[in-house]
Design a protein around this motif. Sequence first.
Motif, PDB file in Angstrom:
ATOM      1  N   ALA A  93       0.817  -1.219   0.000  1.00  0.00           N
ATOM      2  CA  ALA A  93       0.000   0.000   0.000  1.00  0.00           C
ATOM      3  C   ALA A  93       0.848   1.265   0.000  1.00  0.00           C
ATOM      4  N   ASP A  94       2.048   1.154  -0.620  1.00  0.00           N
ATOM      5  CA  ASP A  94       2.904   2.335  -0.700  1.00  0.00           C
ATOM      6  C   ASP A  94       3.128   2.814  -2.137  1.00  0.00           C
ATOM      7  N   THR A  95       2.419   2.208  -3.077  1.00  0.00           N
ATOM      8  CA  THR A  95       2.483   2.621  -4.479  1.00  0.00           C
ATOM      9  C   THR A  95       1.117   2.394  -5.114  1.00  0.00           C
ATOM     10  N   VAL A  96       0.716   3.354  -5.934  1.00  0.00           N
ATOM     11  CA  VAL A  96      -0.549   3.264  -6.655  1.00  0.00           C
ATOM     12  C   VAL A  96      -0.247   2.928  -8.116  1.00  0.00           C
ATOM     13  N   LEU A  97      -0.994   1.993  -8.673  1.00  0.00           N
ATOM     14  CA  LEU A  97      -0.911   1.678 -10.099  1.00  0.00           C
ATOM     15  C   LEU A  97      -2.212   2.137 -10.744  1.00  0.00           C
ATOM     16  N   VAL A  98      -2.086   3.058 -11.688  1.00  0.00           N
ATOM     17  CA  VAL A  98      -3.252   3.572 -12.393  1.00  0.00           C
ATOM     18  C   VAL A  98      -3.159   3.102 -13.840  1.00  0.00           C
ATOM     19  N   LYS A  99      -4.078   2.243 -14.229  1.00  0.00           N
ATOM     20  CA  LYS A  99      -4.132   1.800 -15.621  1.00  0.00           C
ATOM     21  C   LYS A  99      -5.008   2.793 -16.363  1.00  0.00           C
ATOM     22  N   VAL A 100      -4.446   3.338 -17.447  1.00  0.00           N
ATOM     23  CA  VAL A 100      -5.089   4.431 -18.157  1.00  0.00           C
ATOM     24  C   VAL A 100      -5.147   4.154 -19.653  1.00  0.00           C
ATOM     25  N   ASP A 101      -5.999   4.916 -20.324  1.00  0.00           N
ATOM     26  CA  ASP A 101      -5.950   5.005 -21.768  1.00  0.00           C
ATOM     27  C   ASP A 101      -5.293   6.346 -22.051  1.00  0.00           C
ATOM     28  N   GLN A 102      -4.033   6.300 -22.452  1.00  0.00           N
ATOM     29  CA  GLN A 102      -3.244   7.510 -22.681  1.00  0.00           C
ATOM     30  C   GLN A 102      -3.561   8.084 -24.053  1.00  0.00           C
ATOM     31  N   VAL A 103      -3.887   9.364 -24.096  1.00  0.00           N
ATOM     32  CA  VAL A 103      -4.108  10.083 -25.348  1.00  0.00           C
ATOM     33  C   VAL A 103      -2.902  10.988 -25.550  1.00  0.00           C
ATOM     34  N   GLY A 104      -2.103  10.714 -26.569  1.00  0.00           N
ATOM     35  CA  GLY A 104      -0.906  11.512 -26.816  1.00  0.00           C
ATOM     36  C   GLY A 104       0.244  11.086 -25.921  1.00  0.00           C
ATOM     37  N   ALA A 106       2.805  10.788 -22.811  1.00  0.00           N
ATOM     38  CA  ALA A 106       2.703  10.787 -21.348  1.00  0.00           C
ATOM     39  C   ALA A 106       3.804  11.644 -20.730  1.00  0.00           C
ATOM     40  N   CYS A 107       4.953  11.720 -21.394  1.00  0.00           N
ATOM     41  CA  CYS A 107       6.103  12.431 -20.842  1.00  0.00           C
ATOM     42  C   CYS A 107       6.053  13.917 -21.194  1.00  0.00           C
ATOM     43  N   HIS A 108       6.532  14.743 -20.272  1.00  0.00           N
ATOM     44  CA  HIS A 108       6.562  16.184 -20.517  1.00  0.00           C
ATOM     45  C   HIS A 108       7.508  16.563 -21.661  1.00  0.00           C
ATOM     46  N   THR A 109       8.384  15.636 -22.078  1.00  0.00           N
ATOM     47  CA  THR A 109       9.301  15.885 -23.193  1.00  0.00           C
ATOM     48  C   THR A 109       8.629  15.693 -24.544  1.00  0.00           C
ATOM     49  N   GLY A 110       7.421  15.136 -24.531  1.00  0.00           N
ATOM     50  CA  GLY A 110       6.706  14.851 -25.759  1.00  0.00           C
ATOM     51  C   GLY A 110       6.819  13.402 -26.193  1.00  0.00           C
ATOM     52  N   ASP A 111       7.596  12.599 -25.456  1.00  0.00           N
ATOM     53  CA  ASP A 111       7.714  11.173 -25.753  1.00  0.00           C
ATOM     54  C   ASP A 111       6.477  10.432 -25.260  1.00  0.00           C
ATOM     55  N   ARG A 112       6.194   9.313 -25.894  1.00  0.00           N
ATOM     56  CA  ARG A 112       5.050   8.482 -25.503  1.00  0.00           C
ATOM     57  C   ARG A 112       5.143   8.070 -24.045  1.00  0.00           C
ATOM     58  N   THR A 113       6.337   7.658 -23.596  1.00  0.00           N
ATOM     59  CA  THR A 113       6.565   7.221 -22.231  1.00  0.00           C
ATOM     60  C   THR A 113       7.795   7.918 -21.671  1.00  0.00           C
ATOM     61  N   CYS A 114       7.867   8.047 -20.381  1.00  0.00           N
ATOM     62  CA  CYS A 114       9.040   8.637 -19.731  1.00  0.00           C
ATOM     63  C   CYS A 114      10.199   7.650 -19.665  1.00  0.00           C
ATOM     64  N   PHE A 115       9.964   6.402 -20.052  1.00  0.00           N
ATOM     65  CA  PHE A 115      10.965   5.360 -19.852  1.00  0.00           C
ATOM     66  C   PHE A 115      11.570   4.822 -21.135  1.00  0.00           C
ATOM     67  N   ASP A 116      11.623   5.609 -22.191  1.00  0.00           N
ATOM     68  CA  ASP A 116      12.214   5.089 -23.418  1.00  0.00           C
ATOM     69  C   ASP A 116      13.462   5.838 -23.872  1.00  0.00           C
ATOM     70  N   ALA A 117      13.829   6.911 -23.225  1.00  0.00           N
ATOM     71  CA  ALA A 117      14.943   7.732 -23.699  1.00  0.00           C
ATOM     72  C   ALA A 117      16.297   7.350 -23.089  1.00  0.00           C
TER      73      ALA A 117
END
Length: 137
Positions: A93-104, A106-117
């Motif tokens: 109970a120390d992390t929340v997982l939110v399953k979403v339908d992402q439009v555009g 997710a990353c503030h850099t404009g990348d789809r995900t924050c974890f690909d760069a």
Amino acid sequence: MTSTPPPSRPSSLDPEIAARLKRAADGLVPAIAQQYDTGEVLMLGWMDDEALHRTLTTGRCTYWSRSRQEYWVKGDTSGHFQHVKSVALDCDADTVLVKVDQVGAACHTGDRTCFDADVLLGVTLKDADSGVPERDQ
């Protein structure tokens, strides 16, 4: 980064859920956003009780911005919305997982995900079952 806790005020979060949450010293819980149909990990944000309450009741991800010291709803300024499909707590109970339908993006850099760069180690699928990772070239 030292963050100031969100404003201390009553939240409308269900008290039973609030009692289960294990928050960091700043009162926040990490919230992982994951694409609901592909399993792609999109981003990590931070929630307090009120942000979680808003996420659960509006169907749109609300986070606490540690840099701006305010709540923000993903997509309100960027148009890159996260429509909530499900919300779960991890076993501690120390992390929340939110399953979403992402439009555009997710990353503030404009990348789809924050974890690909900045991949530190890549594993090919054919070698994943062997237990010995093979680095992608």
